[in-house]
Design a protein around this motif. Structure first.
Motif, PDB file in Angstrom:
ATOM      1  N   VAL A   1      20.906 -10.021  20.043  1.00 20.41           N
ATOM      2  CA  VAL A   1      21.352 -10.379  18.692  1.00 20.41           C
ATOM      3  C   VAL A   1      22.793  -9.919  18.486  1.00 20.41           C
ATOM      4  O   VAL A   1      23.126  -8.771  18.776  1.00 20.41           O
ATOM      5  CB  VAL A   1      20.455  -9.693  17.624  1.00 20.41           C
ATOM      6  CG1 VAL A   1      20.974  -9.971  16.217  1.00 20.41           C
ATOM      7  CG2 VAL A   1      19.004 -10.139  17.767  1.00 20.41           C
ATOM      8  N   VAL A   2      23.619 -10.835  18.006  1.00 24.36           N
ATOM      9  CA  VAL A   2      24.990 -10.464  17.634  1.00 24.36           C
ATOM     10  C   VAL A   2      25.088 -10.645  16.129  1.00 24.36           C
ATOM     11  O   VAL A   2      24.924 -11.761  15.616  1.00 24.36           O
ATOM     12  CB  VAL A   2      26.009 -11.380  18.355  1.00 24.36           C
ATOM     13  CG1 VAL A   2      27.429 -11.068  17.909  1.00 24.36           C
ATOM     14  CG2 VAL A   2      25.873 -11.237  19.866  1.00 24.36           C
ATOM     15  N   TYR A   3      25.314  -9.534  15.417  1.00 27.89           N
ATOM     16  CA  TYR A   3      25.352  -9.596  13.951  1.00 27.89           C
ATOM     17  C   TYR A   3      26.772  -9.328  13.446  1.00 27.89           C
ATOM     18  O   TYR A   3      27.464  -8.450  13.942  1.00 27.89           O
ATOM     19  CB  TYR A   3      24.390  -8.552  13.348  1.00 27.89           C
ATOM     20  CG  TYR A   3      24.691  -8.294  11.898  1.00 27.89           C
ATOM     21  CD1 TYR A   3      24.244  -9.161  10.907  1.00 27.89           C
ATOM     22  CD2 TYR A   3      25.475  -7.196  11.512  1.00 27.89           C
ATOM     23  CE1 TYR A   3      24.563  -8.952   9.570  1.00 27.89           C
ATOM     24  CE2 TYR A   3      25.800  -6.983  10.176  1.00 27.89           C
ATOM     25  CZ  TYR A   3      25.339  -7.863   9.216  1.00 27.89           C
ATOM     26  OH  TYR A   3      25.669  -7.665   7.904  1.00 27.89           O
ATOM     27  N   HIS A   4      27.196 -10.117  12.449  1.00 27.30           N
ATOM     28  CA  HIS A   4      28.468  -9.867  11.764  1.00 27.30           C
ATOM     29  C   HIS A   4      28.215  -9.965  10.267  1.00 27.30           C
ATOM     30  O   HIS A   4      27.433 -10.809   9.834  1.00 27.30           O
ATOM     31  CB  HIS A   4      29.505 -10.938  12.111  1.00 27.30           C
ATOM     32  CG  HIS A   4      29.966 -10.882  13.530  1.00 27.30           C
ATOM     33  ND1 HIS A   4      30.906  -9.985  13.975  1.00 27.30           N
ATOM     34  CD2 HIS A   4      29.612 -11.614  14.609  1.00 27.30           C
ATOM     35  CE1 HIS A   4      31.126 -10.174  15.269  1.00 27.30           C
ATOM     36  NE2 HIS A   4      30.335 -11.146  15.690  1.00 27.30           N
ATOM     37  N   SER A   5      28.916  -9.125   9.501  1.00 25.90           N
ATOM     38  CA  SER A   5      28.710  -9.278   8.058  1.00 25.90           C
ATOM     39  C   SER A   5      29.470 -10.514   7.560  1.00 25.90           C
ATOM     40  O   SER A   5      28.977 -11.260   6.736  1.00 25.90           O
ATOM     41  CB  SER A   5      29.072  -7.991   7.335  1.00 25.90           C
ATOM     42  OG  SER A   5      30.370  -7.990   6.945  1.00 25.90           O
ATOM     43  N   LEU A   6      30.681 -10.755   8.087  1.00 27.83           N
ATOM     44  CA  LEU A   6      31.488 -11.892   7.625  1.00 27.83           C
ATOM     45  C   LEU A   6      32.097 -12.625   8.813  1.00 27.83           C
ATOM     46  O   LEU A   6      32.709 -11.987   9.676  1.00 27.83           O
ATOM     47  CB  LEU A   6      32.617 -11.353   6.724  1.00 27.83           C
ATOM     48  CG  LEU A   6      33.550 -12.378   6.120  1.00 27.83           C
ATOM     49  CD1 LEU A   6      32.845 -13.181   5.030  1.00 27.83           C
ATOM     50  CD2 LEU A   6      34.781 -11.700   5.517  1.00 27.83           C
ATOM     51  N   VAL A   7      31.923 -13.942   8.848  1.00 33.92           N
ATOM     52  CA  VAL A   7      32.535 -14.747   9.921  1.00 33.92           C
ATOM     53  C   VAL A   7      33.059 -16.048   9.306  1.00 33.92           C
ATOM     54  O   VAL A   7      32.706 -16.382   8.174  1.00 33.92           O
ATOM     55  CB  VAL A   7      31.526 -15.137  11.044  1.00 33.92           C
ATOM     56  CG1 VAL A   7      31.075 -13.942  11.832  1.00 33.92           C
ATOM     57  CG2 VAL A   7      30.323 -15.894  10.479  1.00 33.92           C
TER      58      VAL A   7
ATOM     59  N   VAL B   1      24.118 -13.981  14.055  1.00 35.24           N
ATOM     60  CA  VAL B   1      23.670 -13.993  12.650  1.00 35.24           C
ATOM     61  C   VAL B   1      24.775 -13.399  11.792  1.00 35.24           C
ATOM     62  O   VAL B   1      25.401 -12.410  12.184  1.00 35.24           O
ATOM     63  CB  VAL B   1      22.407 -13.105  12.479  1.00 35.24           C
ATOM     64  CG1 VAL B   1      21.916 -13.155  11.039  1.00 35.24           C
ATOM     65  CG2 VAL B   1      21.303 -13.527  13.416  1.00 35.24           C
ATOM     66  N   ALA B   2      24.998 -13.998  10.626  1.00 31.19           N
ATOM     67  CA  ALA B   2      26.004 -13.440   9.713  1.00 31.19           C
ATOM     68  C   ALA B   2      25.458 -13.386   8.293  1.00 31.19           C
ATOM     69  O   ALA B   2      24.574 -14.155   7.923  1.00 31.19           O
ATOM     70  CB  ALA B   2      27.269 -14.280   9.743  1.00 31.19           C
ATOM     71  N   ASP B   3      26.023 -12.460   7.509  1.00 36.29           N
ATOM     72  CA  ASP B   3      25.632 -12.371   6.098  1.00 36.29           C
ATOM     73  C   ASP B   3      26.392 -13.355   5.236  1.00 36.29           C
ATOM     74  O   ASP B   3      25.975 -13.684   4.133  1.00 36.29           O
ATOM     75  CB  ASP B   3      25.901 -10.955   5.567  1.00 36.29           C
ATOM     76  CG  ASP B   3      24.670 -10.087   5.681  1.00 36.29           C
ATOM     77  OD1 ASP B   3      23.576 -10.592   5.422  1.00 36.29           O
ATOM     78  OD2 ASP B   3      24.804  -8.906   6.034  1.00 36.29           O
TER      79      ASP B   3
ATOM     80  N   ILE C   1      20.148 -17.499   5.371  1.00 36.95           N
ATOM     81  CA  ILE C   1      20.136 -17.230   6.812  1.00 36.95           C
ATOM     82  C   ILE C   1      21.192 -18.140   7.423  1.00 36.95           C
ATOM     83  O   ILE C   1      21.090 -19.371   7.331  1.00 36.95           O
ATOM     84  CB  ILE C   1      18.741 -17.532   7.406  1.00 36.95           C
ATOM     85  CG1 ILE C   1      17.722 -16.546   6.845  1.00 36.95           C
ATOM     86  CG2 ILE C   1      18.785 -17.474   8.938  1.00 36.95           C
ATOM     87  CD1 ILE C   1      16.284 -16.870   7.207  1.00 36.95           C
ATOM     88  N   TRP C   2      22.189 -17.534   7.996  1.00 36.82           N
ATOM     89  CA  TRP C   2      23.257 -18.295   8.652  1.00 36.82           C
ATOM     90  C   TRP C   2      23.252 -17.841  10.100  1.00 36.82           C
ATOM     91  O   TRP C   2      23.674 -16.717  10.401  1.00 36.82           O
ATOM     92  CB  TRP C   2      24.621 -18.033   7.984  1.00 36.82           C
ATOM     93  CG  TRP C   2      24.584 -17.875   6.484  1.00 36.82           C
ATOM     94  CD1 TRP C   2      25.106 -16.845   5.750  1.00 36.82           C
ATOM     95  CD2 TRP C   2      24.014 -18.771   5.508  1.00 36.82           C
ATOM     96  NE1 TRP C   2      24.887 -17.038   4.405  1.00 36.82           N
ATOM     97  CE2 TRP C   2      24.212 -18.209   4.221  1.00 36.82           C
ATOM     98  CE3 TRP C   2      23.344 -19.996   5.586  1.00 36.82           C
ATOM     99  CZ2 TRP C   2      23.771 -18.810   3.050  1.00 36.82           C
ATOM    100  CZ3 TRP C   2      22.897 -20.592   4.406  1.00 36.82           C
ATOM    101  CH2 TRP C   2      23.115 -20.010   3.170  1.00 36.82           C
ATOM    102  N   MET C   3      22.703 -18.666  10.978  1.00 36.21           N
ATOM    103  CA  MET C   3      22.606 -18.195  12.366  1.00 36.21           C
ATOM    104  C   MET C   3      22.744 -19.334  13.377  1.00 36.21           C
ATOM    105  O   MET C   3      22.523 -20.506  13.061  1.00 36.21           O
ATOM    106  CB  MET C   3      21.300 -17.436  12.603  1.00 36.21           C
ATOM    107  CG  MET C   3      20.043 -18.256  12.637  1.00 36.21           C
ATOM    108  SD  MET C   3      18.647 -17.163  13.080  1.00 36.21           S
ATOM    109  CE  MET C   3      17.288 -18.270  12.833  1.00 36.21           C
TER     110      MET C   3
END
Ligand code: BTX
Length: 320
Positions: A82-88, A110-112, A133-135
């Protein structure tokens, strides 16, 4: 290490786990265990500690994070990285970069929040902060590139099943990539390919689900909805992501093993368009007719008023 502590607590959430047991399992000091528990608590996890018994996870935090998602994903699931970012700008852009750097199948981004969420044909996807859900899923299937559109339908079935099970709402699929509740769009899917002339290098499936939105921008307020707007309830996004990955994982395996024939009836069970009069807007023209269904390749079959059946590979469908 924090991921492993959280995974152990989650796997044993009906009982207490002693600090000693966690430190033995993870081969680290009890002080290290305590530090990770403390850090998880600061993120909002409710972890109780009882003398002579140990720790128990009562409630997860509400933030998305890499360790939270990894700790939820079952061991046999395809998606383990899993690669998570708060903002992309867009999780699709990040996924393409990762593929170029050698990312393996089963990686998810996945991003917030997305500042430039992508829809199809250069359109944009509204991706507000911590509401949906933005993934993007990275796949490397050994299939002919002409079969790639079928993967959009596999994803649509996985999403329809996961969202319907969790929310109790009837989820309809409008060919090829919209999921609707009560006629409004709750989810969109964007499938992008990286291909050499003779083979697919990767397929990146972008998934946008409107979860806890109360409002939408004016331009889409009449066409968009969210699980919260439909049911009045808030949903745990991490739990939903895990449900979607569970459904997708087994359907994808089944598709690779048995072909599209297993997916087709599942897709049809959620289809909104079959038997209806539709307008198919293609890049160069529009066709009006009755949507007969999809064929074994996932192509839409549309019968015009002369009785001729057209195969529609790509279009926006309006049900009239
Ligand atoms: P689409 O081209 O079928 O839909 C885009 C259209 O949907 C827009 O033109 C607008 O009318 C409407 N729309 C925009 N935002 C929303 C929304 N939040 N809810 C409902 N309707 C909306 C669908 O494209 C494919 C969308 C994929 C989005 C995911 S999010 C994660 C990944 N990263 C990324 O940049 N895109 C994908």
């Amino acid at each position: 290490m924090k991921t492993k502590v959280l995974t152990l607590l989650r796997e044993n959430k009906d009982t207490f786990l002693s600090g000693e047991k966690i430190s033995n399992e993870l081969d680290c000091s009890r002080t290290a265990v305590w530090k990770h528990i403390d850090s998880l608590r600061k993120e909002g996890y409710d972890i109780v500690a009882v003398q002579n018994k140990g720790y128990q996870l009562k409630k997860s935090g509400s933030q998305l994070s890499e360790h939270d998602l990894v700790s939820r994903i079952k061991e046999n699931n395809l998606f383990h990285h899993v690669v998570y970012h708060s903002l992309v700008t867009s999780t699709q852009v990040i996924a393409h970069q990762l593929v170029n750097e050698g990312a393996r199948e089963g990686t998810i981004v996945v991003a917030d929040e997305q500042t430039a969420g992508k829809g199809r044909l250069g359109r944009t996807w509204d991706s507000q902060h911590e509401t949906g859900i933005w993934m993007s899923l990275i796949l490397k299937p050994l299939v002919d590139f002409r079969q790639a559109p079928q993967l959009t339908l596999v994803a649509a079935v996985a999403l329809a099943r996961a969202l319907q099970n969790k929310s109790g709402q009837q989820i309809d699929i409008k060919w090829p990539n919209d999921l609707l509740v009560n006629g409004k769009k709750i989810c969109g899917i964007l499938t992008e390919l990286q291909a050499d002339p003779d083979r697919i290098k990767s397929v990146i499936i972008g998934i946008g689900v409107n979860v806890n939105h109360e409002h939408f921008p004016q331009e889409i307020t009449d066409i968009a909805t969210s699980l919260k707007k439909e049911s009045g309830k808030n949903f745990d996004r991490a739990e939903l992501i895990t449900d979607i990955l569970d459904e997708f994982s087994w359907l994808y395996e089944a598709y690779l093993t048995n072909g599209f024939s297993l997916i087709k009836p599942l897709w049809e069970a959620h289809s909104l368009s079959i038997g209806k009069k539709v307008i198919a807007r293609r890049a160069k023209d529009s066709l009006v007719g009755i949507a007969l269904g999809i064929n074994e390749n996932g192509v839409l079959l549309l019968q015009d008023e002369t009785g001729h059946v057209h195969e529609i590979y790509s279009a926006d469908i309006e049900i009239s």
